[in-house]
Design a protein around this motif. Structure first.
Motif, PDB file in Angstrom:
ATOM      1  N   GLY A   9      52.183  40.162  39.648  1.00  0.00           N
ATOM      2  CA  GLY A   9      50.756  40.110  39.954  1.00  0.00           C
ATOM      3  C   GLY A   9      49.970  39.869  38.688  1.00  0.00           C
ATOM      4  O   GLY A   9      50.231  40.474  37.667  1.00  0.00           O
ATOM      5  N   ASN A 215      54.461  32.474  42.247  1.00  0.00           N
ATOM      6  CA  ASN A 215      53.470  33.083  41.372  1.00  0.00           C
ATOM      7  C   ASN A 215      52.043  32.842  41.859  1.00  0.00           C
ATOM      8  O   ASN A 215      51.152  33.661  41.629  1.00  0.00           O
ATOM      9  N   SER A 218      51.467  35.451  44.344  1.00  0.00           N
ATOM     10  CA  SER A 218      51.272  36.720  43.645  1.00  0.00           C
ATOM     11  C   SER A 218      49.830  36.871  43.179  1.00  0.00           C
ATOM     12  O   SER A 218      49.187  37.898  43.400  1.00  0.00           O
ATOM     13  N   PHE A 245      54.387  35.899  49.249  1.00  0.00           N
ATOM     14  CA  PHE A 245      54.992  36.183  47.946  1.00  0.00           C
ATOM     15  C   PHE A 245      56.390  36.779  48.112  1.00  0.00           C
ATOM     16  O   PHE A 245      57.363  36.319  47.505  1.00  0.00           O
TER      17      PHE A 245
END
Length: 304
Positions: A9, A215, A218, A245
Motif C-alpha cells: 500500500g 501495485n 494497492s 489487489f
C-alpha cells in the motif's frame, strides 16, 4: 529505481479516486528466466490449446489511434502514450496470441472521466487520457527510491505495465462479445483473470506488467481506505480495489509459487502481502483459470 516488489500500500495523501475500474459500457526471484518459471499460455497442455486458430476466427487485429486531446493534462497523457508506444505494445502482444474476427479500434481519447472500456455497440476499446494522469499520481506515491529522474522513469514503466493489464482486461470483454463466449461467473472477475493469465504467462517484461497492475490496485485500495468507500461501490459489478489487489497477487503467485514465494506473508517473510491461507489455494486457482480460458479460446489462439 523501479521495484519488482508487490507493494502492500502506498501512503496516499487524500483519496486519488475511489473507482478507477474501467469497463463502463458501454527480489531477485522475480527476474528468473520466464521459461524456467511460467508455462506459456499458448502451449499449456491442460488447456487443450489448438495449434492454429479456426478459419472462422478471422484475421482481425487491434488498430491503435489517437484523438485530439481536449485538455493540457490529456495532451501530456497523449505524449506519454505515443512516446512509450504502450498501446501499440499491448496490441502487438495480444495480436500474437489471439485471432480476432475483424479489426478492433483501440482509441486513446479525452473522455471527461477516468476510464477504459469496451463498447459493445461500436465494437471498440477506449483508453481515456484521464486514466494516465490519475494513475500517475498513484505511482508517484509508490516510487520513492532513487533520483528524481529514476523515479520518473520508474513511474512511466509502471504506467506502461498497468496499461497492458487494463487493456487486456477490456479485450477480454471484447472476446466474450465477439465470439459469444459463456461467462458463468461475474464477467468483470473473469476478464481480470484473463488479463492476469496473459501477463503471468508471458515473458519477464509482461510478468513485471502484472506486478505493476497489482501495485495500482494497492494504491487505489489505500485511497479507498483514506477516503471511505461509498455504499454504492459495493453494488458495482467490479470487485473492490482491495479484492482485485489480493486476487491478482494470488494468481501471479499461483502461476509459479517458487518464483513468487516472496509475495506470501509468513513468519519468515513478514514483508509479503498474500495471507498463507489464500496462497495455499492459488496454484489451483491459476490452473483452473488457465484451463477455463484455454478451453474457451481454443479455436482462436494462434501458434506459439
Amino acid at each position: 529505481m523501479r521495484s519488482s516488489r508487490v507493494r502492500a500500500g502506498a501512503v496516499l495523501v487524500g483519496a486519488v479516486v475511489t473507482a478507477v475500474t474501467g469497463c463502463s459500457s458501454g527480489s531477485d526471484d522475480a527476474t528468473t528466466k520466464t521459461e524456467d518459471v511460467v508455462r506459456p499460455f499458448k502451449a499449456t497442455p491442460s488447456a487443450s490449446v489448438a495449434a492454429s486458430p479456426s478459419p472462422s476466427a478471422g484475421q482481425g487485429r487491434l488498430v491503435v489511434s489517437y484523438e485530439e486531446p481536449k485538455k493540457p493534462a490529456d495532451r501530456r497523457a497523449e505524449a506519454f502514450l505515443k512516446r512509450t508506444k504502450a498501446l501499440e505494445g499491448v496490441a502487438r502482444y495480444a495480436d500474437d496470441i489471439v485471432a480476432l474476427p475483424y479489426d478492433v479500434p483501440l482509441r486513446a481519447k479525452s473522455c471527461g472521466q477516468v476510464n477504459a472500456f469496451w463498447n459493445p455497440q461500436t465494437k471498440d476499446i477506449t483508453y481515456c487520457y484521464e486514466f494516465v494522469d490519475t494513475l500517475r499520481q498513484v505511482y508517484e506515491k509508490q516510487e520513492t527510491e532513487g533520483s528524481a529522474k529514476e523515479r520518473d522513469a520508474a513511474v512511466e514503466q509502471d504506467l506502461v505495465g498497468l496499461t497492458n493489464g487494463v487493456l487486456l482486461h477490456e479485450l477480454g470483454h471484447g472476446l466474450i462479445a465477439m465470439y459469444d463466449l459463456p461467462a458463468t461467473g461475474e464477467e468483470e472477475d473473469a476478464v481480470d483473470q484473463l488479463s492476469a493469465l496473459l501477463l503471468a504467462s508471458g515473458d519477464d517484461e509482461h510478468q513485471e506488467y502484472a506486478i505493476d497492475t497489482i501495485n495500482a490496485w494497492s494504491g487505489l485500495a489505500e485511497a479507498d481506505a483514506a477516503g471511505g468507500i461509498p455504499a454504492n461501490e459495493y453494488a458495482d459489478e467490479h470487485s473492490l480495489d482491495i479484492q482485485r489487489f489480493y486476487n491478482w497477487s494470488c494468481w501471479l503467485y499461483g502461476s509459479n509459487p517458487d518464483a513468487y514465494k516472496w509475495i506470501v506473508e509468513s513468519q519468515g517473510n513478514p514483508d509479503g502481502v498474500l495471507p498463507e491461507e489464500r496462497a495455499e489455494r492459488c496454484p489451483d486457482e491459476f490452473e483452473k483459470i488457465t484451463h477455463s480460458w484455454g478451453t474457451l479460446l481454443e479455436p482462436y489462439l494462434k501458434d506459439a
